[in-house]
Design a protein around this motif. Structure first.
Motif, PDB file in Angstrom:
ATOM      1  N   LEU A  22       0.837  -1.192   0.000  1.00 21.17           N
ATOM      2  CA  LEU A  22       0.000   0.000   0.000  1.00 21.17           C
ATOM      3  C   LEU A  22       0.872   1.241   0.000  1.00 21.17           C
ATOM      4  CD1 LEU A  22      -2.577  -1.028   2.774  1.00 21.17           C
ATOM      5  CD2 LEU A  22      -2.864  -1.189   0.288  1.00 21.17           C
ATOM      6  N   VAL A  44      -8.517   7.106   4.400  1.00 27.89           N
ATOM      7  CA  VAL A  44      -9.300   6.265   3.489  1.00 27.89           C
ATOM      8  C   VAL A  44      -8.735   4.846   3.469  1.00 27.89           C
ATOM      9  CG1 VAL A  44     -10.029   5.926   1.098  1.00 27.89           C
ATOM     10  CG2 VAL A  44     -10.077   8.221   2.100  1.00 27.89           C
ATOM     11  N   THR A  45      -7.427   4.730   3.452  1.00 30.36           N
ATOM     12  CA  THR A  45      -6.810   3.404   3.507  1.00 30.36           C
ATOM     13  C   THR A  45      -7.206   2.699   4.799  1.00 30.36           C
ATOM     14  OG1 THR A  45      -4.951   4.040   2.122  1.00 30.36           O
ATOM     15  CG2 THR A  45      -4.603   2.169   3.598  1.00 30.36           C
ATOM     16  N   ARG A  62      -9.860   0.619   2.777  1.00 23.10           N
ATOM     17  CA  ARG A  62      -9.029  -0.374   2.097  1.00 23.10           C
ATOM     18  C   ARG A  62      -8.624  -1.548   2.992  1.00 23.10           C
ATOM     19  NH1 ARG A  62      -9.196   3.919  -0.546  1.00 23.10           N
ATOM     20  NH2 ARG A  62      -8.740   4.350  -2.693  1.00 23.10           N
ATOM     21  N   ASP A  83       4.156   5.037   3.851  1.00 25.74           N
ATOM     22  CA  ASP A  83       3.571   6.365   4.063  1.00 25.74           C
ATOM     23  C   ASP A  83       4.717   7.317   4.350  1.00 25.74           C
ATOM     24  OD1 ASP A  83       0.621   7.543   4.560  1.00 25.74           O
ATOM     25  OD2 ASP A  83       2.064   8.611   5.830  1.00 25.74           O
ATOM     26  N   ALA A 133      -1.007  -1.109  -4.491  1.00 25.41           N
ATOM     27  CA  ALA A 133      -2.194  -0.256  -4.507  1.00 25.41           C
ATOM     28  C   ALA A 133      -1.753   1.158  -4.162  1.00 25.41           C
ATOM     29  CB  ALA A 133      -3.223  -0.759  -3.499  1.00 25.41           C
ATOM     30  N   CYS A 176      -2.668   4.465  -2.915  1.00 22.63           N
ATOM     31  CA  CYS A 176      -3.775   4.976  -2.097  1.00 22.63           C
ATOM     32  C   CYS A 176      -3.516   6.398  -1.621  1.00 22.63           C
ATOM     33  CB  CYS A 176      -3.979   4.059  -0.898  1.00 22.63           C
ATOM     34  SG  CYS A 176      -4.214   2.328  -1.313  1.00 22.63           S
ATOM     35  N   SER A 177      -2.699   7.143  -2.335  1.00 29.79           N
ATOM     36  CA  SER A 177      -2.409   8.513  -1.933  1.00 29.79           C
ATOM     37  C   SER A 177      -3.468   9.448  -2.496  1.00 29.79           C
ATOM     38  CB  SER A 177      -1.017   8.923  -2.414  1.00 29.79           C
ATOM     39  OG  SER A 177      -0.934   8.818  -3.812  1.00 29.79           O
TER      40      SER A 177
END
Length: 105
Positions: A19, A25-26, A30, A48, A94, A96-97
């Protein structure tokens, strides 16, 4: 990620998911969704830019997605996409940013 990493995956084992981005949101959508797909997908690496967020979400993913057991023990974490992409247990990435963080086309 090595070019042949998925070739080293044993049949019947879930694909390792990396990820990129571990924000709200993650965490809210997710991770819980991936937890329902544990027979096919397992979070193996969380990236992250905030190291504390990456570590926290990786620990949560290990608990919620069942990644804390078996041959792919634990969930790794990092602060750069390069580290995630170099991880040999990551088969799928994925992104996810948030939109402002993604490069323009």
């Amino acid at each position: 990620m090595s070019a042949g990493s998925s070739a080293h995956r044993m049949p019947g084992r879930p694909l390792g998911v990396g990820l990129i981005g571990a924000g709200p949101v993650t965490q809210a959508i997710r991770l819980p969704t991936l937890a329902t797909l544990g027979d096919r997908l397992r979070v193996t690496h969380v990236m992250d830019v905030d190291p504390d967020v990456a570590a926290s979400v990786a620990a949560r993913a290990a608990t919620e997605t069942g990644a804390g057991s078996g041959p792919r023990r634990g969930v790794r974490h990092s602060t750069t996409a390069a580290e995630l992409l170099a991880d040999d247990v990551v088969d799928v990435v994925a992104i996810c940013s948030p939109m402002p963080s993604t490069p323009s086309r």
